[in-house]
Design a protein around this motif. Sequence first.
Motif, short mmCIF file in Angstrom:
data_model
loop_
_atom_site.label_atom_id
_atom_site.label_comp_id
_atom_site.label_asym_id
_atom_site.label_seq_id
_atom_site.Cartn_x
_atom_site.Cartn_y
_atom_site.Cartn_z
N PRO A 90 -29.36 -99.76 -72.94
CA PRO A 90 -28.81 -99.20 -72.02
C PRO A 90 -27.90 -100.33 -71.25
O PRO A 90 -28.26 -101.47 -71.42
N LYS A 91 -26.66 -99.91 -70.90
CA LYS A 91 -25.61 -101.04 -70.32
C LYS A 91 -25.48 -100.67 -69.01
O LYS A 91 -25.04 -99.28 -68.82
N ALA A 92 -25.43 -101.48 -68.14
CA ALA A 92 -25.01 -101.04 -66.63
C ALA A 92 -23.84 -101.36 -66.44
O ALA A 92 -22.94 -102.36 -67.01
N ASP A 93 -23.02 -100.77 -65.46
CA ASP A 93 -21.70 -100.86 -65.44
C ASP A 93 -21.52 -101.97 -63.96
O ASP A 93 -22.69 -102.45 -63.85
N LYS A 94 -20.41 -102.43 -63.45
CA LYS A 94 -20.38 -103.24 -62.58
C LYS A 94 -20.88 -102.85 -61.24
O LYS A 94 -21.39 -104.07 -60.40
N ASP A 95 -21.59 -101.64 -61.11
CA ASP A 95 -22.30 -101.36 -59.67
C ASP A 95 -23.84 -101.31 -60.23
O ASP A 95 -24.64 -101.07 -59.22
N GLY A 96 -24.03 -101.61 -61.50
CA GLY A 96 -25.49 -101.63 -61.89
C GLY A 96 -26.17 -100.44 -62.38
O GLY A 96 -27.13 -100.26 -62.61
N LYS A 97 -25.05 -99.28 -62.40
CA LYS A 97 -25.68 -97.96 -62.89
C LYS A 97 -25.54 -97.86 -64.24
O LYS A 97 -24.74 -98.45 -65.02
N PHE A 98 -26.76 -97.48 -65.00
CA PHE A 98 -26.77 -97.48 -66.54
C PHE A 98 -26.47 -96.56 -67.10
O PHE A 98 -26.32 -95.43 -66.35
N ALA A 99 -26.29 -96.52 -68.30
CA ALA A 99 -25.41 -95.55 -69.31
C ALA A 99 -25.91 -95.88 -70.71
O ALA A 99 -26.29 -96.91 -71.05
N MET A 100 -26.25 -94.88 -71.47
CA MET A 100 -26.37 -94.98 -72.88
C MET A 100 -25.24 -94.46 -73.66
O MET A 100 -24.53 -93.47 -73.43
N GLY A 101 -25.23 -95.10 -74.88
CA GLY A 101 -24.29 -94.68 -75.97
C GLY A 101 -24.61 -93.40 -76.73
O GLY A 101 -25.62 -93.15 -76.59
N PRO A 102 -23.99 -92.74 -77.48
CA PRO A 102 -24.19 -91.64 -78.45
C PRO A 102 -25.10 -92.08 -79.33
O PRO A 102 -25.36 -93.22 -79.80
N TYR A 103 -26.10 -91.10 -79.75
CA TYR A 103 -27.11 -91.25 -80.56
C TYR A 103 -26.99 -90.85 -81.91
O TYR A 103 -27.55 -90.10 -82.81
N LEU A 104 -25.62 -91.35 -82.59
CA LEU A 104 -25.15 -90.67 -83.74
C LEU A 104 -26.17 -91.17 -85.07
O LEU A 104 -26.30 -90.25 -85.80
N GLU A 105 -26.61 -92.27 -85.08
CA GLU A 105 -27.33 -92.72 -86.29
C GLU A 105 -28.92 -91.93 -86.14
O GLU A 105 -29.20 -91.59 -87.16
N LEU A 106 -29.51 -91.97 -85.00
CA LEU A 106 -30.63 -91.20 -84.90
C LEU A 106 -30.26 -89.81 -85.06
O LEU A 106 -31.41 -89.24 -85.99
N ASP A 107 -29.57 -89.22 -84.67
CA ASP A 107 -29.18 -87.89 -85.06
C ASP A 107 -29.11 -87.45 -86.59
O ASP A 107 -29.55 -86.35 -87.08
#
Length: 359
Positions: A90-107
């Motif tokens: 997970p990657k946090a933005d400048k405000d510390g809010k997390f987001a995840m990238g797409p799960y392409l390989e898993l899918d």
Amino acid sequence: LELDARGLEPGVYNALVYLKKATPGYEDVRFGLEVEVTDLDVAGVKLDKAGYDYAGRSFAGRADATGGLIRLLCERDYNTAFVCSMKFSPKADKDGKFAMGPYLELDRQIDEYLKHVPREDLKLWIYMIAERHWYDPVDHRGQRFPFASEKWAEGIRFMLKNFKAHVKEKYGIGPDRIWWYPVDEPSGEIEDPTWKSKIAVAYRVAQEIKRESPENLTMTDPLPSFLASKDIDAALAKLRECYDIIELYRPSITPKTKALMERLKFPQVWSYSITTKETPAAKYRRDYWENMRDGYREIAAFWHMTQSAGGDTFDSTDWYSPGHLDDYATLYCNSDVEAAILSRRQLQCDHGFWDMQIL
């Protein structure tokens, strides 16, 4: 030689087998074969089968067979996708809010399995590679948050929640069909505050997995030498606080180990062996029998089914490192044609699994 008796009525069948030469200098051979088909219904038996394979690595640009290998695994009753080498940081933005990238390989990996495994039977075994901090949350600059810090813990919980929501919504896979495997073969001091000990890392990551939700399922496989050491009682008792599944190294299972398992009451006890081309095929089947003798009716795995650490399965002179011949695999994979074939060792493993279904 493997025979498929599907569609045959119970009884004794006689056949004549011809072996036709493909190389000059050999004679054609023929011999009789008597086969007894027994009426045995195991349709109501539901056992999981899992193993160490790199079927998913090709989705991350690795050179293993994908479709052909996964099809072969499913034909051998493997209903578990071993998810390895896919980063879900997970990657946090400048405000510390997390987001995840797409799960392409898993899918892509799951989609390939679902061509051969009923949707309701598929399980995920996720190796997090936490000893190398693969899933560690990062800030907006891509820098890891300090291990075991509050921001690290927040990111781990976010990843778990996001991952579970994705596979539940897209595939109907709930947390009861996901096994989280943080660290491979942990050992060392479990109370290590420096986090240099693999077992301390395994313990801390599992704590956070359970903190996100107690229903999350965790799995650990202590290092064979650690498992065989004298003073493991306290460490395993601590692991039991946050682990549901323990995978024991089969040669290290002693009466003391079995008594300890009975006291700790892990919900599931698996086993694994480390085997090579030189290991007798009967060993792979015997692992299941020894597990049944000891009262363990879950996974009996071994290292390794497919190409391991970059070795060429077909080349017995292929050295991975000085003094270490990388010939673990029981399946022979050809990534050029997306195909894989069996060895006698893999066939014996499969028979052990079928034995357990029957017995």
